[in-house]
Design an enzyme around this catalytic site. Structure first.
Site, mmCIF file in Angstrom:
data_model
loop_
_atom_site.group_PDB
_atom_site.id
_atom_site.type_symbol
_atom_site.label_atom_id
_atom_site.label_comp_id
_atom_site.label_asym_id
_atom_site.label_seq_id
_atom_site.Cartn_x
_atom_site.Cartn_y
_atom_site.Cartn_z
ATOM 1 N N ASP A 129 -0.515 -12.929 -19.307
ATOM 2 C CA ASP A 129 -0.237 -11.530 -18.979
ATOM 3 C C ASP A 129 -1.538 -10.925 -18.468
ATOM 4 O O ASP A 129 -2.510 -10.811 -19.231
ATOM 5 C CB ASP A 129 0.253 -10.798 -20.241
ATOM 6 C CG ASP A 129 0.558 -9.329 -19.988
ATOM 7 O OD1 ASP A 129 0.124 -8.785 -18.941
ATOM 8 O OD2 ASP A 129 1.214 -8.716 -20.842
ATOM 9 N N VAL A 130 -1.564 -10.533 -17.189
ATOM 10 C CA VAL A 130 -2.831 -10.056 -16.603
ATOM 11 C C VAL A 130 -3.329 -8.763 -17.245
ATOM 12 O O VAL A 130 -4.495 -8.396 -17.089
ATOM 13 C CB VAL A 130 -2.734 -9.868 -15.064
ATOM 14 C CG1 VAL A 130 -2.456 -11.195 -14.372
ATOM 15 C CG2 VAL A 130 -1.718 -8.806 -14.682
ATOM 16 N N TYR B 42 3.786 3.939 -9.623
ATOM 17 C CA TYR B 42 3.499 2.727 -8.841
ATOM 18 C C TYR B 42 2.464 3.032 -7.757
ATOM 19 O O TYR B 42 1.475 2.302 -7.601
ATOM 20 C CB TYR B 42 4.801 2.230 -8.217
ATOM 21 C CG TYR B 42 4.691 0.940 -7.443
ATOM 22 C CD1 TYR B 42 4.545 -0.275 -8.107
ATOM 23 C CD2 TYR B 42 4.757 0.928 -6.051
ATOM 24 C CE1 TYR B 42 4.466 -1.474 -7.392
ATOM 25 C CE2 TYR B 42 4.683 -0.263 -5.336
ATOM 26 C CZ TYR B 42 4.542 -1.459 -6.004
ATOM 27 O OH TYR B 42 4.456 -2.636 -5.303
ATOM 28 N N LYS C 252 -1.308 1.487 -7.181
ATOM 29 C CA LYS C 252 -1.654 0.725 -5.983
ATOM 30 C C LYS C 252 -2.768 1.404 -5.171
ATOM 31 O O LYS C 252 -3.592 0.732 -4.544
ATOM 32 C CB LYS C 252 -0.414 0.497 -5.123
ATOM 33 C CG LYS C 252 0.632 -0.411 -5.783
ATOM 34 C CD LYS C 252 0.099 -1.819 -6.001
ATOM 35 C CE LYS C 252 1.191 -2.792 -6.409
ATOM 36 N NZ LYS C 252 0.689 -4.167 -6.564
ATOM 37 N N THR D 20 11.824 -10.157 -1.898
ATOM 38 C CA THR D 20 11.473 -10.894 -3.123
ATOM 39 C C THR D 20 12.380 -10.398 -4.242
ATOM 40 O O THR D 20 13.209 -9.506 -4.038
ATOM 41 C CB THR D 20 10.004 -10.638 -3.530
ATOM 42 O OG1 THR D 20 9.897 -9.269 -3.957
ATOM 43 C CG2 THR D 20 9.021 -10.901 -2.406
HETATM 44 N N1 LIG Z 1 8.411 -6.932 -2.564
HETATM 45 C C1 LIG Z 1 7.926 -5.880 -1.943
HETATM 46 O O1 LIG Z 1 8.570 -5.287 -1.074
HETATM 47 C C2 LIG Z 1 6.532 -5.388 -2.283
HETATM 48 C C3 LIG Z 1 5.995 -4.362 -1.464
HETATM 49 C C4 LIG Z 1 4.700 -3.942 -1.685
HETATM 50 C C5 LIG Z 1 3.947 -4.511 -2.690
HETATM 51 N N2 LIG Z 1 4.477 -5.485 -3.489
HETATM 52 C C6 LIG Z 1 3.594 -6.092 -4.507
HETATM 53 O O2 LIG Z 1 3.498 -7.469 -4.224
HETATM 54 C C7 LIG Z 1 3.159 -8.191 -5.416
HETATM 55 C C8 LIG Z 1 4.109 -9.362 -5.575
HETATM 56 O O3 LIG Z 1 5.421 -8.855 -5.836
HETATM 57 P P1 LIG Z 1 6.762 -9.619 -5.392
HETATM 58 O O4 LIG Z 1 7.464 -8.739 -4.460
HETATM 59 O O5 LIG Z 1 6.425 -10.995 -5.007
HETATM 60 O O6 LIG Z 1 7.570 -9.541 -6.766
HETATM 61 P P2 LIG Z 1 8.172 -10.653 -7.743
HETATM 62 O O7 LIG Z 1 8.814 -9.869 -8.814
HETATM 63 O O8 LIG Z 1 8.983 -11.639 -6.980
HETATM 64 O O9 LIG Z 1 6.867 -11.401 -8.309
HETATM 65 C C9 LIG Z 1 5.975 -10.774 -9.182
HETATM 66 C C10 LIG Z 1 5.446 -11.814 -10.147
HETATM 67 O O10 LIG Z 1 4.460 -11.167 -10.994
HETATM 68 C C11 LIG Z 1 4.667 -11.622 -12.317
HETATM 69 N N3 LIG Z 1 4.142 -10.640 -13.256
HETATM 70 C C12 LIG Z 1 4.629 -9.394 -13.512
HETATM 71 N N4 LIG Z 1 3.897 -8.815 -14.462
HETATM 72 C C13 LIG Z 1 2.935 -9.698 -14.831
HETATM 73 C C14 LIG Z 1 1.894 -9.675 -15.773
HETATM 74 N N5 LIG Z 1 1.690 -8.607 -16.568
HETATM 75 N N6 LIG Z 1 1.082 -10.760 -15.872
HETATM 76 C C15 LIG Z 1 1.285 -11.842 -15.093
HETATM 77 N N7 LIG Z 1 2.275 -11.927 -14.194
HETATM 78 C C16 LIG Z 1 3.090 -10.863 -14.068
HETATM 79 C C17 LIG Z 1 6.177 -11.789 -12.451
HETATM 80 O O11 LIG Z 1 6.528 -12.634 -13.544
HETATM 81 C C18 LIG Z 1 6.530 -12.384 -11.083
HETATM 82 O O12 LIG Z 1 6.473 -13.803 -11.111
HETATM 83 C C19 LIG Z 1 3.232 -7.153 -6.539
HETATM 84 O O13 LIG Z 1 1.922 -6.717 -6.842
HETATM 85 C C20 LIG Z 1 4.039 -6.027 -5.938
HETATM 86 O O14 LIG Z 1 3.736 -4.795 -6.549
HETATM 87 C C21 LIG Z 1 5.752 -5.917 -3.314
#
Ligand SMILES: NC(=O)c1ccc[n+]([C@@H]2O[C@H](COP(=O)([O-])OP(=O)(O)OC[C@H]3O[C@@H](n4cnc5c(N)ncnc54)[C@H](O)[C@@H]3O)[C@@H](O)[C@H]2O)c1
Length: 248
Positions: A62-63, A154, A158, A188
């Site tokens: 857990d980060v 959020y 960010k 995703t």
């Molecule tokens: N999907 C989008 O449209 C989008 C847009 C902008 C930013 N983001 C950002 O991109 C990054 C990746 O997200 P994604 O879309 O691939 O989502 P996702 O949910 O598919 O993947 C996120 C991963 O982070 C892990 N995670 C969550 N909390 C954690 C913690 N406390 N410790 C360790 N691991 C943890 C989850 O288990 C998951 O495997 C995130 O930072 C998200 O905020 C996503």
């Protein structure tokens, strides 16, 4: 899928959030490009499966938990014999108007999305400083650049990541570069609620200049650019990968 170019040959990269979505695509793509990767995710089983398919090292972590991060990053660096880079992909999203957002959810988004990357970089620094050239890539969001309904917690987390990235770039240069990616809507698990519905997908695509949602491959390519020598003179940058969402 892009053609492998060997641009990460010999690099040792730690990727968080690697069980799913962008983190997973980055882990897979970086291995194709010649890197050795260490993968962390809160989902220990999921990240173990991704790592097994890649022949990579992984651990549940857990980060937001600093002690757990210290221990996991030390083991990751030990397993790879050092670290030349970090990609902070782990993140969570709660879309709720700020007046209704549970304080616990605010705390958790700040802890995971903002303090998480700080924890990881802090723990990885002895390794990154020992590398001749090292990179940090933080996955932020277009939400860091513009307000959108219901994203107060959020977006604040960010936007903090963007300033953290600039400060890392300033404090850690010249041998460590730090850059951020600002994804738009990427397909995703995090956005499944949106793209599973054809009407929502069409509306989201219509909002942007390039008329489509993003794929994890789009984010992998940006992470590759910011991790390899192609971006050798860039640090503190926030790179939108959003089809033209954030400049409107
Ligand atoms: N999907 C989008 O449209 C989008 C847009 C902008 C930013 N983001 C950002 O991109 C990054 C990746 O997200 P994604 O879309 O691939 O989502 P996702 O949910 O598919 O993947 C996120 C991963 O982070 C892990 N995670 C969550 N909390 C954690 C913690 N406390 N410790 C360790 N691991 C943890 C989850 O288990 C998951 O495997 C995130 O930072 C998200 O905020 C996503």
């Amino acid at each position: 899928m892009s053609q492998a170019s060997g641009r990460l040959d010999g690099r040792r990269i730690l990727v968080t959030g690697a069980a799913s979505g962008m983190g997973r695509a980055i882990a897979e793509g970086f291995v194709r490009e010649g890197a050795r990767v260490a993968l962390l995710d809160r989902n220990a089983e999921g990240v173990g499966q991704v790592a097994a398919a890649l022949g990579a090292w992984s651990s549940g972590c857990d980060v937001a938990d600093r002690a757990m991060v210290d221990e996991a990053v030390a083991r990751a660096g030990g397993a790879l014999g050092g670290l030349d880079g970090v990609v902070n992909g782990a993140g969570i999203l709660d879309i709720t108007p700020i007046g209704e957002l549970a304080p616990e959810s605010w705390d958790r988004m700040i802890a995971v999305n903002l303090t998480g990357p700080y924890n990881i970089v802090r723990a990885a620094l002895p390794f990154l400083r020992a590398a001749p050239m090292a990179t940090i890539v933080n996955i932020a969001s277009v939400s860091a650049l513009m307000p959108m309904p219901g994203t107060g917690g959020y977006s604040a987390s960010k936007a903090g990541v963007l300033m953290l990235t600039r400060c890392l770039g300033m404090d850690l240069g010249p041998t460590i570069r730090a850059n951020a990616i600002c994804p738009g809507v990427i397909k995703t698990e995090m956005t499944r609620y949106l793209w599973e519905d054809a009407k929502h997908t069409a509306a989201a695509a219509e909002r942007v200049a390039l008329k489509r949602l993003g794929e994890t491959e789009d984010i992998f390519r940006a992470a590759l650019f910011l991790t390899c020598e192609d971006s050798a003179f860039s640090t503190g940058v926030a790179l939108p990968v959003d089809g033209g969402f954030s400049w409107r």
